[in-house]
Design a protein around this motif. Structure first.
Motif, mmCIF file in Angstrom:
data_model
loop_
_atom_site.group_PDB
_atom_site.id
_atom_site.type_symbol
_atom_site.label_atom_id
_atom_site.label_comp_id
_atom_site.label_asym_id
_atom_site.label_seq_id
_atom_site.Cartn_x
_atom_site.Cartn_y
_atom_site.Cartn_z
ATOM 1 N N MET A 108 24.704 33.866 50.583
ATOM 2 C CA MET A 108 25.137 35.081 51.625
ATOM 3 C C MET A 108 23.737 35.827 51.907
ATOM 4 S SD MET A 108 28.701 36.134 50.475
ATOM 5 C CE MET A 108 28.925 37.552 51.676
ATOM 6 N N ARG A 109 23.056 36.096 51.083
ATOM 7 C CA ARG A 109 22.003 37.030 51.496
ATOM 8 C C ARG A 109 20.896 35.978 52.194
ATOM 9 N NH1 ARG A 109 17.343 37.323 50.481
ATOM 10 N NH2 ARG A 109 15.965 39.140 50.528
ATOM 11 N N MET A 110 20.733 34.902 51.887
ATOM 12 C CA MET A 110 19.545 33.789 52.176
ATOM 13 C C MET A 110 20.304 33.847 53.932
ATOM 14 S SD MET A 110 18.719 31.361 49.166
ATOM 15 C CE MET A 110 17.903 30.262 50.127
ATOM 16 N N GLY A 111 21.439 33.560 54.094
ATOM 17 C CA GLY A 111 22.099 33.300 55.266
ATOM 18 C C GLY A 111 21.769 34.546 56.346
ATOM 19 N N MET A 112 21.947 35.773 55.772
ATOM 20 C CA MET A 112 21.794 36.786 56.184
ATOM 21 C C MET A 112 20.257 37.090 56.923
ATOM 22 S SD MET A 112 24.095 39.447 54.452
ATOM 23 C CE MET A 112 23.902 40.914 55.165
ATOM 24 N N ALA A 113 19.282 36.666 55.895
ATOM 25 C CA ALA A 113 17.943 36.692 56.023
ATOM 26 C C ALA A 113 17.397 35.794 57.210
ATOM 27 C CB ALA A 113 17.392 36.863 54.946
ATOM 28 N N GLY A 114 17.819 34.729 56.904
ATOM 29 C CA GLY A 114 17.696 33.631 58.144
ATOM 30 C C GLY A 114 18.172 33.871 59.550
ATOM 31 N N LEU A 115 19.411 34.603 59.530
ATOM 32 C CA LEU A 115 19.772 35.124 61.019
ATOM 33 C C LEU A 115 18.974 36.037 61.499
ATOM 34 C CD1 LEU A 115 21.849 34.839 63.257
ATOM 35 C CD2 LEU A 115 23.341 36.192 61.801
ATOM 36 N N LEU A 116 18.430 37.114 60.496
ATOM 37 C CA LEU A 116 17.776 38.316 61.114
ATOM 38 C C LEU A 116 16.531 37.685 61.602
ATOM 39 C CD1 LEU A 116 17.424 41.025 61.551
ATOM 40 C CD2 LEU A 116 16.715 41.375 59.268
ATOM 41 N N GLN B 295 20.619 46.715 64.336
ATOM 42 C CA GLN B 295 19.743 47.425 64.973
ATOM 43 C C GLN B 295 18.959 46.803 66.100
ATOM 44 O OE1 GLN B 295 19.437 50.778 61.633
ATOM 45 N NE2 GLN B 295 17.445 49.917 62.379
ATOM 46 N N VAL B 296 18.838 45.326 65.571
ATOM 47 C CA VAL B 296 17.846 44.419 66.730
ATOM 48 C C VAL B 296 18.566 44.084 68.046
ATOM 49 C CG1 VAL B 296 19.109 42.062 66.027
ATOM 50 C CG2 VAL B 296 16.509 42.066 66.615
ATOM 51 N N LEU B 297 19.755 44.502 68.050
ATOM 52 C CA LEU B 297 20.641 44.301 69.353
ATOM 53 C C LEU B 297 20.363 45.336 70.472
ATOM 54 C CD1 LEU B 297 24.264 43.697 67.970
ATOM 55 C CD2 LEU B 297 22.370 41.988 68.667
ATOM 56 N N ASP B 298 19.747 46.715 69.942
ATOM 57 C CA ASP B 298 19.414 47.601 70.802
ATOM 58 C C ASP B 298 18.088 48.033 70.740
ATOM 59 O OD1 ASP B 298 22.132 47.850 71.667
ATOM 60 O OD2 ASP B 298 22.488 49.119 69.731
ATOM 61 N N ALA B 299 17.065 47.468 69.630
ATOM 62 C CA ALA B 299 15.875 48.198 69.520
ATOM 63 C C ALA B 299 15.014 47.716 70.653
ATOM 64 C CB ALA B 299 15.314 47.693 68.200
ATOM 65 N N LYS B 300 13.891 48.609 70.991
ATOM 66 C CA LYS B 300 13.159 48.300 72.170
ATOM 67 C C LYS B 300 11.731 47.562 71.585
ATOM 68 C CE LYS B 300 15.584 50.224 75.156
ATOM 69 N NZ LYS B 300 16.599 49.361 75.733
ATOM 70 N N THR B 301 11.555 47.880 70.385
ATOM 71 C CA THR B 301 10.380 47.403 69.575
ATOM 72 C C THR B 301 10.862 46.742 68.148
ATOM 73 O OG1 THR B 301 9.827 49.322 68.359
ATOM 74 C CG2 THR B 301 8.982 49.147 70.495
ATOM 75 N N LEU B 302 9.991 45.924 67.776
ATOM 76 C CA LEU B 302 10.157 45.422 66.365
ATOM 77 C C LEU B 302 10.233 46.689 65.276
ATOM 78 C CD1 LEU B 302 10.463 42.895 64.457
ATOM 79 C CD2 LEU B 302 7.795 42.910 64.409
ATOM 80 N N ASP B 303 9.433 47.622 65.484
ATOM 81 C CA ASP B 303 9.218 48.556 64.487
ATOM 82 C C ASP B 303 10.553 49.526 64.673
ATOM 83 O OD1 ASP B 303 6.821 48.017 63.416
ATOM 84 O OD2 ASP B 303 5.680 49.266 64.983
ATOM 85 N N ALA B 304 11.339 49.478 65.710
ATOM 86 C CA ALA B 304 12.568 50.408 65.738
ATOM 87 C C ALA B 304 13.688 49.567 64.964
ATOM 88 C CB ALA B 304 12.906 50.380 67.139
ATOM 89 N N ARG C 142 9.088 37.614 69.160
ATOM 90 C CA ARG C 142 7.908 36.776 68.590
ATOM 91 C C ARG C 142 6.528 37.109 68.690
ATOM 92 N NH1 ARG C 142 9.481 31.321 71.416
ATOM 93 N NH2 ARG C 142 11.158 32.485 72.306
ATOM 94 N N PRO C 143 5.640 36.458 68.049
ATOM 95 C CA PRO C 143 5.876 36.199 66.413
ATOM 96 C C PRO C 143 6.120 37.116 65.674
ATOM 97 C CG PRO C 143 3.477 35.983 66.917
ATOM 98 C CD PRO C 143 4.266 36.441 68.340
ATOM 99 N N LEU C 144 6.721 37.030 64.374
ATOM 100 C CA LEU C 144 6.925 37.853 63.205
ATOM 101 C C LEU C 144 5.897 37.959 62.383
ATOM 102 C CD1 LEU C 144 10.622 37.225 62.092
ATOM 103 C CD2 LEU C 144 9.739 38.982 63.997
ATOM 104 N N PRO C 145 5.378 39.367 62.256
ATOM 105 C CA PRO C 145 3.902 39.580 61.448
ATOM 106 C C PRO C 145 4.463 39.147 59.689
ATOM 107 C CG PRO C 145 4.474 41.635 62.454
ATOM 108 C CD PRO C 145 5.538 40.491 62.820
ATOM 109 N N ARG D 266 15.816 34.648 62.720
ATOM 110 C CA ARG D 266 16.091 33.846 64.020
ATOM 111 C C ARG D 266 16.384 35.179 65.268
ATOM 112 N NH1 ARG D 266 19.121 30.991 60.805
ATOM 113 N NH2 ARG D 266 20.989 31.700 61.511
ATOM 114 N N GLN D 267 16.885 36.090 65.086
ATOM 115 C CA GLN D 267 17.249 37.004 65.973
ATOM 116 C C GLN D 267 15.773 37.777 66.124
ATOM 117 O OE1 GLN D 267 19.941 39.491 63.530
ATOM 118 N NE2 GLN D 267 21.668 38.910 65.124
#
Length: 111
Positions: free
Chosen positions: A58-66, A99-108, A75-78, A68-69
């Motif tokens: 489950m953890r690996m699936g959650m991490a993989g989905l995140l 949080q990825v749904l509403d964040a304006k930046t990667l750091d957010a 992109r690209p991810l540091p 991809r999102q």
């Protein structure tokens, strides 16, 4: 096991030393108790392994989905983000996935 009102652990030789030979269970009874004990240990080990495997999956699936999102959006991810995701607890992964749904930046996402 109980012998003459005294509880003994057949897996502890010290307990057996205090019991007279004629009061000890016979070999078939000992074998049956050993088999039962081994089955209980196997069942517990299997259940623990199944639970750990399920949680890891489950953890690996959650991490993989995140990942991809995040890759699709920022992109690209540091490398530091990949490492942070790899070390994250499931609750953090869930929070960041929302949080990825509403964040304006990667750091957010990780704020």
């Amino acid at each position: 096991m109980t012998v003459r009102g005294q509880t003994i652990n057949i897996f502890d030789v010290g307990d057996l030393d205090s019991i007279a030979d004629e009061d000890l269970p016979d070999l078939p009874e000992i074998i049956a108790m050993l088999v039962n004990h081994i089955k209980q240990m196997e069942s517990t080990a299997f259940d623990n392994g199944l639970l750990k495997g399920t949680m890891l999956g489950m953890r690996m699936g959650m991490a993989g989905l995140l990942r991809r999102q995040l890759t699709r959006r920022f992109r690209p991810l540091p490398a530091r983000i990949d490492e942070q995701i790899e070390r994250a607890r499931p609750t953090e992964l869930e929070q960041w996935s929302e949080q990825v749904l509403d964040a304006k930046t990667l750091d957010a996402v990780f704020a």
